[in-house]
Design an enzyme around this catalytic site. Structure first.
Site, short mmCIF file in Angstrom:
data_model
loop_
_atom_site.label_atom_id
_atom_site.label_comp_id
_atom_site.label_asym_id
_atom_site.label_seq_id
_atom_site.Cartn_x
_atom_site.Cartn_y
_atom_site.Cartn_z
N ALA A 157 47.87 9.05 31.25
CA ALA A 157 49.29 9.39 31.33
C ALA A 157 49.79 9.89 29.98
CB ALA A 157 50.09 8.16 31.77
N GLY A 238 49.14 5.59 35.40
CA GLY A 238 50.32 6.38 35.73
C GLY A 238 51.25 5.62 36.65
N SER A 239 51.99 6.35 37.45
CA SER A 239 52.97 5.74 38.34
C SER A 239 52.29 5.04 39.51
CB SER A 239 53.92 6.81 38.88
OG SER A 239 53.22 7.69 39.75
N GLU A 260 45.93 1.31 36.56
CA GLU A 260 46.91 0.76 35.63
C GLU A 260 48.23 1.48 35.90
OE1 GLU A 260 46.39 -1.77 33.97
OE2 GLU A 260 44.23 -1.90 33.60
N CYS A 294 54.38 1.33 29.83
CA CYS A 294 54.26 0.54 31.06
C CYS A 294 54.59 -0.92 30.78
CB CYS A 294 52.87 0.68 31.67
SG CYS A 294 51.53 0.35 30.52
#
Length: 507
Positions: A157, A238-239, A260, A294
């Site tokens: 990301a 990422g999302s 993750e 995050c």
């Protein structure tokens, strides 16, 4: 800029590499604009499907050779990469800061994290251990060992454009795997720079071409990788939305994935907390990387007895935040990654107000001199209820939600009462509260801290979360096992062939 020249970043870069070889990329050209000043840094040509398939073929050939190198010898290569990163720390840190927008100190810190994982992986290369077990059959020996998987696909990301790649790559390489990296299309130049640094070390040591591979591109590259049976493991950061798509595609072919994904991290501020120390953890967690980690602190769950005192401290601290060019080390907060992120930030503020949120520190977009990129926003704080839909959602921006609690059980329930489960913390000097938070009935997150914030994990521990965060683990501890296949072996050194469970088979 001088740091671009030192990292061999040109105005127009090829985005496909198998090492020192950079085959002509035939995909879409990606233009990297800095959120710092809105200027075009450089372009990178992405890969088409033929480029991707050629890289996979090269990687498969390299794996057949690389897996035969002794693990400590592979570790020596990683040690040299760590030394090269030390040499390039300042320049690479500046590139991270300029292309992504995080503060210069955080840019340097991200490169340091790469160096740290190299050191960890070097030691690990001599400790890839299995187990021995006693057999129920006489003159038999049983043991377990771990073998490399093959190609490890890495999808990273924008918010950590180099560190997360290094977590995966260094472990994958010392385990005997080869890697194909798809960096974020928002930070492609960081990928080019890292690949060039590594390729030079690999070439000096006659590492097979194709051990480290770079494939720049958009969503289609990630889809090719996720659906490719030649890639037994895909590690994606990422999302949650992206992770669900990757996990479904990889799972459909019975591959492995490390996911993750999103976080919605809370700090519980106890009435028995050291409020001054708590303030540092809360503010850095909320505004560091402009709230684009995050592990960023999204929620503060504050005991009612100290709520007013602590929110007063927060408001005073936010008045002192300096927002501006992250390359200026006096600034605390840089820009969001792009204007789309600003729009999401503004929409979240509107939604929060519509649900009844009361902003005790107002947000908004920054304008005027120094903010021409349109990506700078004000960190803000809103009084909310935990059940608000916007609070249940992760907004990748510096919006901090505060709420009250009465009992520790209520606080833990609020902490756990979101779909995500990455990082969590409690600030308390009360031993019973701390232990309750860490117990089976405590935090449901992959990371649970006492008297430190939610943001800023060390590489020595396994990193990852639960629920919609994905459940994967990267970095330290025994995370290396995810990059290998486990095999049980039994050796019979007798003159007979007894069967297990006492089964008789005679003829």
């Amino acid at each position: 800029m001088e740091f671009l020249q030192k990292l061999h970043i040109d105005n127009d870069n090829n985005g496909v590499s198998t090492g020192l070889e950079w085959p002509a990329a035939n995909g879409e050209k990606l233009f990297s604009y800095s959120p710092v000043d809105g200027k075009l840094i450089a372009a990178a040509r992405g890969a088409d499907k033929a480029n991707y398939e050629a890289v996979v073929a090269k990687a498969k050939d390299a794996f057949a050779k690389w897996r035969l190198w002794p693990a400590p010898k592979r570790g020596e290569i990683v040690r040299q990469i760590g030394e090269a990163l030390r040499h390039h720390k300042e320049d690479l840190g500046k590139l991270v800061s300029y292309e992504m927008g995080k503060s210069l100190q955080e840019g340097y810190g991200e490169v340091q994290e790469m160096i740290d994982i190299c050191d960890f992986a070097v030691g690990l290369s001599r400790q890839l251990h299995g187990l021995t077990m006693h057999s129920e059959r006489p003159a038999h020996r049983m043991y377990e060992q771990y073998h490399p998987l093959g190609i490890v696909g890495i999808i990273s990301a924008f918010n950590f454009p180099v560190a997360v790649w290094s977590w995966n790559s260094m472990l994958a390489w010392i385990c005997g795997n080869v890697t194909i990296w798809k960096p974020s299309e928002k930070t492609p130049l960081c990928g080019v720079a890292c690949q060039k640094i590594v390729a030079e070390i690999f070439a000096k040591n006659n590492v097979p071409e194709g051990v480290s591979n770079l494939v720049i591109g958009g969503r289609d590259v990630g889809e090719w990788m996720s659906n490719d049976v030649n890639v037994p493991l895909v590690s994606a950061t990422g999302s949650t939305r992206m992770g669900k798509a990757v996990g479904a595609a990889v799972g459909a072919r019975l591959g492995k994935s490390i996911l993750e994904l999103g976080g919605n991290n809370a700090i519980i501020i106890s009435k028995d907390a050291d409020l001054d120390m708590s303030l540092v953890g809360a503010v850095f967690g909320a505004v560091g990387t402009a709230g684009q980690r995050c592990t960023s602190t999204r929620r503060l769950i504050i005991h009612k007895d100290v709520y007013n005192a602590f929110t007063d401290k927060l408001k005073n601290a936010y008045k002192q935040l300096r927002i501006g060019n992250p390359l200026d080390e006096l600034n605390h907060v840089g820009p969001l990654i792009d204007k789309d992120a600003v729009t999401m930030y503004l929409n979240a503020i509107d939604k929060c107000k519509a649900e009844g949120g009361n902003f005790i520190v107002e947000g908004g977009q920054m304008n005027g001199d120094g903010f021409e990129s349109g990506c700078y926003v004000k960190p803000c704080i809103a009084e909310v209820k935990n059940e608000y839909s916007i609070v249940q959602h992760e907004t990748f921006a510096p919006i901090l939600y505060v709420m009250k609690y009465d009992s520790i059980d209520e606080a833990i329930s609020m902490q756990n009462g979101v779909p995500q489960g990455l990082s969590s913390a409690i600030m308390t000097l009360n031993l019973r509260e701390a232990e309750a938070f860490l117990s089976h009935a405590g935090s449901d997150c992959g990371i649970a801290n006492v008297n430190i914030g939610t943001s800023g994990a060390e590489i020595g521990g396994a990193f990852g979360g639960e629920k919609e965060t994905g459940g994967g683990r990267e970095s330290g501890s025994d995370a290396w096992k995810a990059y290998m296949r486990r095999q049980t072996n039994t050796i019979n050194y007798s003159t007979q062939l007894p069967l297990a469970q006492g089964i008789k088979f005679e003829f």
